[in-house]
Design a protein around this motif. Structure first.
Motif, PDB file in Angstrom:
ATOM      1  N   ALA A  84       0.851  -1.191   0.000  1.00  0.00           N
ATOM      2  CA  ALA A  84       0.000   0.000   0.000  1.00  0.00           C
ATOM      3  C   ALA A  84       0.887   1.241   0.000  1.00  0.00           C
ATOM      4  CB  ALA A  84      -0.933  -0.004   1.207  1.00  0.00           C
ATOM      5  N   SER A  85       1.420   1.549  -1.159  1.00  0.00           N
ATOM      6  CA  SER A  85       2.394   2.623  -1.305  1.00  0.00           C
ATOM      7  C   SER A  85       1.713   3.915  -1.714  1.00  0.00           C
ATOM      8  CB  SER A  85       3.429   2.221  -2.366  1.00  0.00           C
ATOM      9  OG  SER A  85       4.197   3.336  -2.756  1.00  0.00           O
ATOM     10  N   LYS A  86       2.308   5.025  -1.316  1.00  0.00           N
ATOM     11  CA  LYS A  86       1.813   6.327  -1.745  1.00  0.00           C
ATOM     12  C   LYS A  86       2.125   6.589  -3.213  1.00  0.00           C
ATOM     13  CE  LYS A  86       1.915   8.725   2.707  1.00  0.00           C
ATOM     14  NZ  LYS A  86       2.436   9.900   3.443  1.00  0.00           N
ATOM     15  N   LYS A  87       2.912   5.716  -3.824  1.00  0.00           N
ATOM     16  CA  LYS A  87       3.292   5.896  -5.223  1.00  0.00           C
ATOM     17  C   LYS A  87       2.392   5.115  -6.177  1.00  0.00           C
ATOM     18  CE  LYS A  87       8.155   6.701  -4.070  1.00  0.00           C
ATOM     19  NZ  LYS A  87       9.561   6.262  -4.286  1.00  0.00           N
ATOM     20  N   LEU A  88       1.433   4.368  -5.610  1.00  0.00           N
ATOM     21  CA  LEU A  88       0.524   3.567  -6.426  1.00  0.00           C
ATOM     22  C   LEU A  88      -0.911   4.004  -6.175  1.00  0.00           C
ATOM     23  CD1 LEU A  88       2.005  -0.004  -5.797  1.00  0.00           C
ATOM     24  CD2 LEU A  88       2.509   1.538  -7.704  1.00  0.00           C
ATOM     25  N   CYS A  89      -1.723   3.988  -7.211  1.00  0.00           N
ATOM     26  CA  CYS A  89      -3.135   4.334  -7.076  1.00  0.00           C
ATOM     27  C   CYS A  89      -3.808   3.355  -6.122  1.00  0.00           C
ATOM     28  CB  CYS A  89      -3.810   4.294  -8.441  1.00  0.00           C
ATOM     29  SG  CYS A  89      -5.603   4.578  -8.384  1.00  0.00           S
ATOM     30  N   PHE A  90      -4.557   3.876  -5.163  1.00  0.00           N
ATOM     31  CA  PHE A  90      -5.182   3.019  -4.154  1.00  0.00           C
ATOM     32  C   PHE A  90      -6.174   2.038  -4.764  1.00  0.00           C
ATOM     33  CE2 PHE A  90      -8.862   5.698  -4.655  1.00  0.00           C
ATOM     34  CZ  PHE A  90      -9.937   4.964  -4.173  1.00  0.00           C
ATOM     35  N   LEU A  91      -6.762   2.391  -5.907  1.00  0.00           N
ATOM     36  CA  LEU A  91      -7.828   1.572  -6.484  1.00  0.00           C
ATOM     37  C   LEU A  91      -7.318   0.582  -7.520  1.00  0.00           C
ATOM     38  CD1 LEU A  91     -10.903   1.095  -6.505  1.00  0.00           C
ATOM     39  CD2 LEU A  91     -11.070   2.829  -8.312  1.00  0.00           C
ATOM     40  N   THR A  92      -6.393   1.016  -8.363  1.00  0.00           N
ATOM     41  CA  THR A  92      -5.942   0.172  -9.476  1.00  0.00           C
ATOM     42  C   THR A  92      -4.548  -0.400  -9.276  1.00  0.00           C
ATOM     43  OG1 THR A  92      -4.957   2.032 -10.683  1.00  0.00           O
ATOM     44  CG2 THR A  92      -7.317   1.586 -11.047  1.00  0.00           C
ATOM     45  N   GLY A  93      -3.755   0.205  -8.387  1.00  0.00           N
ATOM     46  CA  GLY A  93      -2.385  -0.244  -8.184  1.00  0.00           C
ATOM     47  C   GLY A  93      -1.413   0.263  -9.231  1.00  0.00           C
ATOM     48  N   LYS A  94      -1.879   1.096 -10.146  1.00  0.00           N
ATOM     49  CA  LYS A  94      -0.996   1.612 -11.193  1.00  0.00           C
ATOM     50  C   LYS A  94      -0.111   2.729 -10.641  1.00  0.00           C
ATOM     51  CE  LYS A  94      -4.188   0.485 -14.955  1.00  0.00           C
ATOM     52  NZ  LYS A  94      -5.044   1.019 -16.041  1.00  0.00           N
ATOM     53  N   PRO A  95       1.138   2.820 -11.122  1.00  0.00           N
ATOM     54  CA  PRO A  95       2.035   3.885 -10.653  1.00  0.00           C
ATOM     55  C   PRO A  95       1.466   5.266 -10.960  1.00  0.00           C
ATOM     56  CG  PRO A  95       3.258   2.193 -11.841  1.00  0.00           C
ATOM     57  CD  PRO A  95       1.808   1.906 -12.066  1.00  0.00           C
ATOM     58  N   LEU A  96       1.677   6.189 -10.034  1.00  0.00           N
ATOM     59  CA  LEU A  96       1.204   7.555 -10.226  1.00  0.00           C
ATOM     60  C   LEU A  96       2.223   8.355 -11.026  1.00  0.00           C
ATOM     61  CD1 LEU A  96      -0.161   8.329  -6.637  1.00  0.00           C
ATOM     62  CD2 LEU A  96      -1.403   7.413  -8.610  1.00  0.00           C
ATOM     63  N   ASN A  97       1.742   9.341 -11.748  1.00  0.00           N
ATOM     64  CA  ASN A  97       2.624  10.212 -12.517  1.00  0.00           C
ATOM     65  C   ASN A  97       3.201  11.331 -11.669  1.00  0.00           C
ATOM     66  OD1 ASN A  97       2.180   8.852 -15.013  1.00  0.00           O
ATOM     67  ND2 ASN A  97       0.186   9.880 -15.186  1.00  0.00           N
ATOM     68  N   SER A  98       2.523  11.622 -10.558  1.00  0.00           N
ATOM     69  CA  SER A  98       2.941  12.745  -9.723  1.00  0.00           C
ATOM     70  C   SER A  98       2.459  12.522  -8.295  1.00  0.00           C
ATOM     71  CB  SER A  98       2.354  14.050 -10.275  1.00  0.00           C
ATOM     72  OG  SER A  98       2.403  15.083  -9.319  1.00  0.00           O
ATOM     73  N   SER A  99       3.204  13.081  -7.342  1.00  0.00           N
ATOM     74  CA  SER A  99       2.783  12.999  -5.941  1.00  0.00           C
ATOM     75  C   SER A  99       1.531  13.828  -5.685  1.00  0.00           C
ATOM     76  CB  SER A  99       3.913  13.477  -5.022  1.00  0.00           C
ATOM     77  OG  SER A  99       4.242  14.831  -5.315  1.00  0.00           O
ATOM     78  N   GLU A 100       1.169  14.672  -6.650  1.00  0.00           N
ATOM     79  CA  GLU A 100      -0.034  15.490  -6.521  1.00  0.00           C
ATOM     80  C   GLU A 100      -1.304  14.694  -6.814  1.00  0.00           C
ATOM     81  OE1 GLU A 100       0.036  18.702  -5.429  1.00  0.00           O
ATOM     82  OE2 GLU A 100       2.153  18.218  -5.111  1.00  0.00           O
ATOM     83  N   GLU A 101      -1.147  13.492  -7.350  1.00  0.00           N
ATOM     84  CA  GLU A 101      -2.319  12.668  -7.658  1.00  0.00           C
ATOM     85  C   GLU A 101      -2.836  12.040  -6.360  1.00  0.00           C
ATOM     86  OE1 GLU A 101      -2.378  10.929 -12.028  1.00  0.00           O
ATOM     87  OE2 GLU A 101      -0.561  10.299 -10.985  1.00  0.00           O
ATOM     88  N   GLN A 102      -3.709  12.779  -5.697  1.00  0.00           N
ATOM     89  CA  GLN A 102      -4.281  12.346  -4.426  1.00  0.00           C
ATOM     90  C   GLN A 102      -5.737  12.790  -4.353  1.00  0.00           C
ATOM     91  OE1 GLN A 102      -1.435  12.693  -0.831  1.00  0.00           O
ATOM     92  NE2 GLN A 102      -0.959  14.483  -2.062  1.00  0.00           N
TER      93      GLN A 102
END
Length: 335
Positions: A20-38
């Motif tokens: 459960a990383s802050k770098k992965l989307c909570f729903l899909t598990g896909k890597p985020l493009n930015s830390s602003e994606e919250q």
């Protein structure tokens, strides 16, 4: 435990090896493009309406955050496709009130509460990891708790995947019309039993998110007597106390099988009894229930000894001594 077939890789399992990383989307598990994606755990429309943004929120490790501090990593795509449409549905119904909420698809209420509670769980676990790392300890958490969280997260993915429940509901849901004060925000949760209660506008909602409807059946007789009545807030809190305590007494951890069928993914619930002859619920203890009720009735100043003065008949504002419903307008207590 969830048993899944090899074809179900598209389901995201953040609690396996605790990914459960802050770098992965909570729903899909896909890597985020930015830390602003919250996204906010408590939706912005709700925080704005009830002025919650800067209110304190205490986590289990005793650290204090504000409501607006609690966030979930969420890709812009998942937010646009799945989260925002869900929030629009919920906001529209909650703005109107009880009658509109009553017409909502129960699955949408389940998804919304599951997203909210998963957000609390995510932030609680992040705080626990920080604390244990600071103390030089390896992070650990009960396997049964992780299993419960995993089950919930798989079912939350009904938002984004063609997941269907095979002839069962994973939750118990109770909805009431309540004479709440204007702009009152009443909320509580119990992470360990994944139970959630919300009291706003002219309604109150209680959901246990992981009991396969068992608590609903356990409290069915009581619920049937009051579900079409308008409740005083103290009456709603009394039923909430019963539901939360029942969740505590529920002694099974549901297991599921996951099977891909064509383009769909079916979740099948295993029998709760298994090989055990033990009842599904531990014995109801009046004193323990009284302690729960004391907490739920804190606003009205009730103390435990007052509640259980007569252990055979603890204080109730739902029913009189003959078991008849007490009309809300006859209760001479503040809202």
């Amino acid at each position: 435990m969830i048993i899944f077939a090899p074809m179900a890789e598209q389901i995201y399992y953040p609690f396996q090896s605790f990914k459960a990383s802050k770098k992965l989307c909570f729903l899909t598990g896909k890597p985020l493009n930015s830390s602003e994606e919250q996204i906010h755990v408590f939706p912005q429309w709700l925080m704005s309406r009830y002025k919650l943004e800067d209110q304190p929120f205490k986590l289990l490790d005793e650290s204090i955050q504000t409501y607006k501090d609690l966030k979930l990593p969420c890709s812009a795509e998942a937010n646009e496709l799945y989260v925002e449409p869900l929030e629009r549905d919920i906001e529209a119904a909650f703005t109107i009130g009880y009658e509109a909420v009553k017409e909502l698809d129960e699955l949408r209420l389940f998804q919304w509460a599951a997203k909210w509670l998963h957000g609390i769980i995510f932030n609680e676990l992040q705080a626990a990891m920080r604390q244990q790392n600071a103390e030089g300890e390896e992070f650990s958490v009960s396997q049964s708790i992780l299993q419960r969280f995993t089950n919930l997260h798989v079912m939350l993915q009904t938002l984004s995947l063609p997941i269907k429940f095979d002839e069962f509901k994973p939750y118990s849901l109770f909805l009431f019309k309540v004479n709440n004060l204007e702009n009152e925000f009443g909320y509580r949760d119990e992470v360990s039993t994944v139970t959630f209660a919300l009291r706003i506008n002219d309604f109150g909602l209680i959901i246990n998110l992981q009991d396969n409807g068992t608590i609903g059946r356990y409290l069915q007789e009581t619920y049937d007597k009051i579900k079409d009545r308008t409740l005083h807030p103290i009456q709603f809190e009394e039923f909430s106390a019963r539901a939360f305590y029942a969740a505590y007494l529920f002694n099974r951890l549901p297991n599921y099988d996951i099977m891909p069928v064509g383009d769909d993914i079916f979740i099948e619930a295993n029998q709760l009894r298994g090989n055990s002859t033990k009842p599904l619920f531990d014995e109801w203890q009046v004193r323990t229930y009284g302690q729960v009720l004391e907490s739920f009735w804190k606003k009205w100043g009730y103390l435990l000894l007052e509640i259980i003065k007569d252990p055979d008949n603890p204080v109730s504002h739902l029913f009189d001594a003959d078991g008849n419903f007490i009309p809300a307008d006859s209760i001479d207590l503040g809202l």
